[in-house]
Enzyme design. Structure first.
Site, PDB file in Angstrom:
ATOM      1  N   TRP A 178      34.714  -3.802  83.904  1.00  0.00           N
ATOM      2  CA  TRP A 178      33.727  -4.401  84.799  1.00  0.00           C
ATOM      3  C   TRP A 178      34.441  -4.838  86.071  1.00  0.00           C
ATOM      4  O   TRP A 178      35.316  -5.690  86.023  1.00  0.00           O
ATOM      5  CB  TRP A 178      33.000  -5.596  84.171  1.00  0.00           C
ATOM      6  N   GLU A 219      30.799  -0.972  82.853  1.00  0.00           N
ATOM      7  CA  GLU A 219      29.649  -1.890  82.895  1.00  0.00           C
ATOM      8  C   GLU A 219      29.050  -1.941  84.297  1.00  0.00           C
ATOM      9  O   GLU A 219      29.751  -2.210  85.267  1.00  0.00           O
ATOM     10  CB  GLU A 219      30.113  -3.289  82.463  1.00  0.00           C
ATOM     11  N   LYS A 221      26.186  -3.352  87.238  1.00  0.00           N
ATOM     12  CA  LYS A 221      25.587  -4.643  87.599  1.00  0.00           C
ATOM     13  C   LYS A 221      24.726  -4.472  88.841  1.00  0.00           C
ATOM     14  O   LYS A 221      25.006  -3.598  89.674  1.00  0.00           O
ATOM     15  CB  LYS A 221      26.694  -5.661  87.854  1.00  0.00           C
ATOM     16  N   ASP A 252      24.703  -4.578  80.123  1.00  0.00           N
ATOM     17  CA  ASP A 252      24.639  -6.031  79.926  1.00  0.00           C
ATOM     18  C   ASP A 252      23.204  -6.395  80.300  1.00  0.00           C
ATOM     19  O   ASP A 252      22.750  -6.070  81.402  1.00  0.00           O
ATOM     20  CB  ASP A 252      25.671  -6.690  80.860  1.00  0.00           C
ATOM     21  N   HIS A 255      22.183  -7.734  83.748  1.00  0.00           N
ATOM     22  CA  HIS A 255      22.604  -7.010  84.951  1.00  0.00           C
ATOM     23  C   HIS A 255      21.554  -6.097  85.551  1.00  0.00           C
ATOM     24  O   HIS A 255      21.872  -5.100  86.190  1.00  0.00           O
ATOM     25  CB  HIS A 255      23.868  -6.209  84.647  1.00  0.00           C
ATOM     26  N   HIS A 279      26.452  -5.680  76.184  1.00  0.00           N
ATOM     27  CA  HIS A 279      26.780  -7.084  76.344  1.00  0.00           C
ATOM     28  C   HIS A 279      25.467  -7.816  76.151  1.00  0.00           C
ATOM     29  O   HIS A 279      24.565  -7.701  76.992  1.00  0.00           O
ATOM     30  CB  HIS A 279      27.330  -7.371  77.744  1.00  0.00           C
ATOM     31  N   ASP A 287      21.469 -13.490  86.413  1.00  0.00           N
ATOM     32  CA  ASP A 287      22.483 -13.219  85.398  1.00  0.00           C
ATOM     33  C   ASP A 287      23.182 -14.534  85.020  1.00  0.00           C
ATOM     34  O   ASP A 287      24.362 -14.706  85.230  1.00  0.00           O
ATOM     35  CB  ASP A 287      23.496 -12.224  86.002  1.00  0.00           C
ATOM     36  N   ASP A 289      23.799 -15.949  82.173  1.00  0.00           N
ATOM     37  CA  ASP A 289      24.631 -15.973  80.974  1.00  0.00           C
ATOM     38  C   ASP A 289      24.398 -17.187  80.093  1.00  0.00           C
ATOM     39  O   ASP A 289      25.332 -17.827  79.612  1.00  0.00           O
ATOM     40  CB  ASP A 289      26.119 -15.813  81.335  1.00  0.00           C
ATOM     41  N   ASP A 319      28.121 -11.688  75.530  1.00  0.00           N
ATOM     42  CA  ASP A 319      28.715 -12.069  76.813  1.00  0.00           C
ATOM     43  C   ASP A 319      27.883 -13.171  77.447  1.00  0.00           C
ATOM     44  O   ASP A 319      26.895 -12.903  78.122  1.00  0.00           O
ATOM     45  CB  ASP A 319      28.783 -10.849  77.743  1.00  0.00           C
TER      46      ASP A 319
HETATM   47  C1  RNT Z   1      29.924 -10.212  84.598  1.00  0.00           C
HETATM   48  C2  RNT Z   1      30.018  -9.257  83.458  1.00  0.00           C
HETATM   49  C3  RNT Z   1      31.296  -9.261  82.679  1.00  0.00           C
HETATM   50  C4  RNT Z   1      31.847 -10.644  82.452  1.00  0.00           C
HETATM   51  C5  RNT Z   1      32.977 -10.713  81.457  1.00  0.00           C
HETATM   52  C6  RNT Z   1      33.700 -12.016  81.524  1.00  0.00           C
HETATM   53  O1  RNT Z   1      28.719 -10.249  85.187  1.00  0.00           O
HETATM   54  O2  RNT Z   1      28.930  -9.452  82.607  1.00  0.00           O
HETATM   55  O3  RNT Z   1      31.120  -8.571  81.507  1.00  0.00           O
HETATM   56  O4  RNT Z   1      30.854 -11.530  82.031  1.00  0.00           O
HETATM   57  O5  RNT Z   1      33.814  -9.647  81.602  1.00  0.00           O
HETATM   58 ZN    ZN Z   2      28.905  -8.421  80.762  1.00  0.00          ZN
END
Ligand code: RNT
Ligand code: ZN
Length: 420
Positions: A178, A219, A221, A252, A255, A279, A287, A289, A319
């Site tokens: 990423w 990954e 985004k 993810d 994203h 993720h 995003d 998290d 994640d």
């Molecule tokens: C960030 C991504 C990535 C990170 C990690 C820490 O937007 O989701 O995967 O969260 O690598």
């Molecule tokens: Zn991620």
């Protein structure tokens, strides 16, 4: 459990078979929830357009603390796991800190020993953020060849470390790329950075690594904080690149635009890629998290993995990073919620429901969709936890609170002394 099993059986669902499958599904539990993505190789701020908010006391500040907390979390999460590490969690002896372009397997020796002790497979992530060589929010796509060279070397080093992890544990290692590269404002040149990103990745993947046991993923985004207008590795880039290189796309679920659903993307990805990596997170408006919840979209993602018959082809990782609540509880709650979602998916009469769809019997399908929502799911979940020797409900929480009382005052004291 007899009564509950009978109820599920009346829907054609074999509860025991579901529980047997559930236990062995490896969920990759991220190390970075324990310390707000701080890592151990530098002391600068978290960059890359991601943010941890909250100031709950007791953040792990050393490898020992992080390992102890992680160990604690593991005892309260039923089922199989992998440990997901970031390169920034390298552990150096005092006389030999090295920069990220020079990392070697030996800088992760304690983690390998930790994984072996707990029978965990290891996953890995190069860390392309929180580092002075991130210049103007760019790494592999920087116009500066010195910057690109540094990060290319980092990517190659990480492939070698991943190969070592797989060999040492005997478990395949997923290594996720990423890159936060992006821009705050509308770029004058979009294709330039993407061209450089592609060339840099090509160079990284030309390096030797164990192609049988290491699974690189990329990954995508849509945007990051301070990188609102442009992200170099967007969805189209990641999917096309993964396809071209024969590596794995990683989605993810934080994203994408808020109305896009990863659950709907999975079946398309499965048709075109050998593996798909996930993720699992909880985006709240962005995003953010947040800790994974047992919510509709989480269940829908689990449903797709199971109903599409792709459990073995999906690399499941969590994640999220929430610093506003007890961080160990956050690990446990999110992990348990995704496993719960997988159980929920395994307890669906999937074949019957597919047949109803194909017969265009949408009335019966709707009835069934709604009826199964109130089956005695919670009892089956509790039974699963007990059978794995893991406490249910509030009992596990009490254990975390006891741990918090025991270890957090010591950490606070340490922080006070360090600040003196
Ligand atoms: C960030 C991504 C990535 C990170 C990690 C820490 O937007 O989701 O995967 O969260 O690598
Ligand atoms: Zn991620």
């Amino acid at each position: 459990m007899k009564k509950q099993k009978k109820i599920y059986a009346s829907y054609g669902v074999d509860t025991d078979a579901a529980l047997a499958v559930l236990k062995d599904i490896p969920i990759s539990l991220h190390c970075w929830q324990g310390d707000d993505v701080a890592g151990f190789d530098q002391t600068g701020p978290l960059t890359g357009g991601i943010q941890v908010t909250g100031n709950y006391p007791g953040r792990a500040t050393s490898p020992e603390e992080l390992m102890a907390d992680y160990e604690m979390a593991l005892t309260l999460c039923p089922g199989a796991h992998k440990l997901n590490l970031h390169a920034s969690y390298a552990i150096f002896s005092p006389d030999e800190p090295v920069d990220r372009d020079k990392l070697e397997p030996r800088h992760f020796a304690s983690w390998v020993a930790f994984a072996q002790k707990h029978g965990l497979g290891l996953d890995f992530n190069p860390t392309f953020f929180s580092h002075p060589m991130v210049k103007n929010n760019l790494t592999l796509s920087s116009p500066d060849p010195t910057v690109r060279a540094f990060w290319i070397a980092h990517g190659k080093a990480c492939l070698a470390i991943a190969s070592h992890f797989a060999q040492a544990t005997g478990v395949p290692c997923v290594v996720n790329f990423w890159m936060p590269d992006g821009m705050k404002d509308v770029p004058a040149d979009r294709i330039g950075p993407r061209t450089r990103m592609k060339a840099s990745l090509d160079e990284i993947f030309s390096a030797p690594y164990n192609h049988r046991l290491v699974f690189p993923t990329i990954e995508s985004k849509v945007f990051g904080i301070g990188l609102e207008s442009y992200t170099v590795v967007n969805a189209e880039f990641a999917l096309a690149y993964a396809k071209e290189k024969g590596i794995t796309p990683l989605v993810d679920n934080g994203h994408f635009h808020p109305t896009e659903a990863v659950s709907d993307k999975l079946s398309s990805l499965y048709l075109f890629h050998d593996h798909v990596a996930l993720h699992v997170t909880r985006p709240v408006r962005w995003d953010s998290d947040h800790v994974v919840s047992f919510d509709d979209e989480t269940r829908e993602i689990a449903k797709e993995i199971v109903a599409d018959g792709r459990l073995e082809k999906t690399f499941i990782a969590l994640d999220y990073f929430d610093g506003s609540v007890n961080r160990i509880a956050a690990w446990i709650i999110g992990e348990r919620n995704f496993r719960k979602a997988l159980l929920w998916a395994l307890l669906r009469p999937a074949e019957r429901m597919k047949a109803l769809q194909n017969q265009s019997n949408f009335s019966e399908l709707l009835m069934l969709t709604e009826e199964i929502k109130t089956l005695p799911f919670g009892d089956v979940w509790n039974h699963f936890c007990n059978s794995c020797g893991v406490p249910t409900g509030e009992i596990w929480y009490q254990k975390i609170m006891d741990y918090e009382k025991k270890v957090l005052p010591l950490r606070e004291k340490k922080v006070r002394e360090e600040n003196r």
